[in-house]
Scaffold this motif. Structure first.
Motif, PDB file in Angstrom:
ATOM      1  N   LEU A  88    -105.177  72.102 -59.803  1.00  0.00           N
ATOM      2  CA  LEU A  88    -105.961  71.544 -58.710  1.00  0.00           C
ATOM      3  C   LEU A  88    -105.108  71.271 -57.479  1.00  0.00           C
ATOM      4  O   LEU A  88    -105.597  71.404 -56.347  1.00  0.00           O
ATOM      5  N   ALA A  89    -103.852  70.925 -57.664  1.00  0.00           N
ATOM      6  CA  ALA A  89    -102.968  70.734 -56.508  1.00  0.00           C
ATOM      7  C   ALA A  89    -102.753  72.053 -55.768  1.00  0.00           C
ATOM      8  O   ALA A  89    -102.768  72.085 -54.533  1.00  0.00           O
ATOM      9  N   THR A 128    -113.194  69.727 -49.519  1.00  0.00           N
ATOM     10  CA  THR A 128    -113.754  68.493 -50.076  1.00  0.00           C
ATOM     11  C   THR A 128    -113.828  68.549 -51.596  1.00  0.00           C
ATOM     12  O   THR A 128    -113.450  67.590 -52.281  1.00  0.00           O
ATOM     13  N   CYS A 129    -114.308  69.654 -52.131  1.00  0.00           N
ATOM     14  CA  CYS A 129    -114.425  69.777 -53.586  1.00  0.00           C
ATOM     15  C   CYS A 129    -113.056  69.792 -54.262  1.00  0.00           C
ATOM     16  O   CYS A 129    -112.881  69.201 -55.326  1.00  0.00           O
ATOM     17  N   ALA A 130    -112.081  70.456 -53.642  1.00  0.00           N
ATOM     18  CA  ALA A 130    -110.747  70.492 -54.230  1.00  0.00           C
ATOM     19  C   ALA A 130    -110.123  69.099 -54.251  1.00  0.00           C
ATOM     20  O   ALA A 130    -109.541  68.680 -55.260  1.00  0.00           O
ATOM     21  N   LEU A 131    -110.262  68.371 -53.147  1.00  0.00           N
ATOM     22  CA  LEU A 131    -109.720  67.003 -53.111  1.00  0.00           C
ATOM     23  C   LEU A 131    -110.454  66.085 -54.079  1.00  0.00           C
ATOM     24  O   LEU A 131    -109.830  65.261 -54.761  1.00  0.00           O
ATOM     25  N   TRP A 164    -118.070  80.141 -55.457  1.00  0.00           N
ATOM     26  CA  TRP A 164    -117.206  80.041 -56.634  1.00  0.00           C
ATOM     27  C   TRP A 164    -115.906  79.316 -56.291  1.00  0.00           C
ATOM     28  O   TRP A 164    -115.449  78.462 -57.037  1.00  0.00           O
ATOM     29  N   SER A 165    -115.305  79.667 -55.160  1.00  0.00           N
ATOM     30  CA  SER A 165    -114.037  79.022 -54.819  1.00  0.00           C
ATOM     31  C   SER A 165    -114.219  77.542 -54.498  1.00  0.00           C
ATOM     32  O   SER A 165    -113.291  76.757 -54.629  1.00  0.00           O
ATOM     33  N   ARG A 178    -104.095  75.397 -51.125  1.00  0.00           N
ATOM     34  CA  ARG A 178    -104.653  76.631 -50.556  1.00  0.00           C
ATOM     35  C   ARG A 178    -105.876  76.336 -49.686  1.00  0.00           C
ATOM     36  O   ARG A 178    -106.061  76.952 -48.643  1.00  0.00           O
ATOM     37  N   ALA A 179    -106.713  75.424 -50.139  1.00  0.00           N
ATOM     38  CA  ALA A 179    -107.914  75.098 -49.357  1.00  0.00           C
ATOM     39  C   ALA A 179    -107.544  74.434 -48.042  1.00  0.00           C
ATOM     40  O   ALA A 179    -108.179  74.688 -47.014  1.00  0.00           O
ATOM     41  N   LEU A 180    -106.534  73.589 -48.059  1.00  0.00           N
ATOM     42  CA  LEU A 180    -106.127  72.922 -46.825  1.00  0.00           C
ATOM     43  C   LEU A 180    -105.425  73.879 -45.868  1.00  0.00           C
ATOM     44  O   LEU A 180    -105.481  73.684 -44.653  1.00  0.00           O
TER      45      LEU A 180
END
Length: 120
Positions: free
Chosen positions: A73-74, A96-99, A23-24, A79-81
């Motif tokens: 999204l930013a 990858t998906c967030a970017l 999901w994330s 958070r993902a990074l």
């Protein structure tokens, strides 16, 4: 200290972790897809003949939705990074998906910023 008899241990199954990871990773792509669909439906609605007679200005709403999507999204990308607690594959997919979603929303916004919506 003895545990209370009604207290249950909080056991998480591997399935819960997998669902949370999937999901994330896919939530940013869902935001991108919703932004994409909303943008093109709104522009199509602005260009119909019935709306063209008395055009409501949907451009401020489109700009607002784009800014909100970019901000969300930013934050997810940041958070993902910064995340280090996830396994390597889930972390890589999430980043990858967030970017990709952040770039996708920005790319979708380029025609909204540069082109006239209803050029005939």
């Amino acid at each position: 200290m003895t545990p209370r008899p009604d207290a249950r241990p909080s056991a998480r199954s591997p399935r819960d972790g997998l669902f949370a990871g999937v999901w994330s990773a896919t939530a940013p792509l869902a935001v991108w897809a919703l932004h994409f669909a909303f943008s093109y439906v709104a522009v199509a609605a602005m260009c119909t003949r019935a709306v063209a007679a008395a055009p409501p200005s949907l451009m401020p709403m489109l700009v607002g939705v784009t800014v909100i999507a970019l901000l969300v999204l930013a934050v997810w990308t940041w958070r993902a990074l910064r995340s280090t607690s996830d396994p390597t594959l889930i972390r890589t997919v999430r980043r990858t998906c967030a970017l990709l979603a952040l770039l996708g929303v920005a790319w979708t916004a380029v025609p909204l910023a540069l082109l006239v919506p209803c050029a005939n």
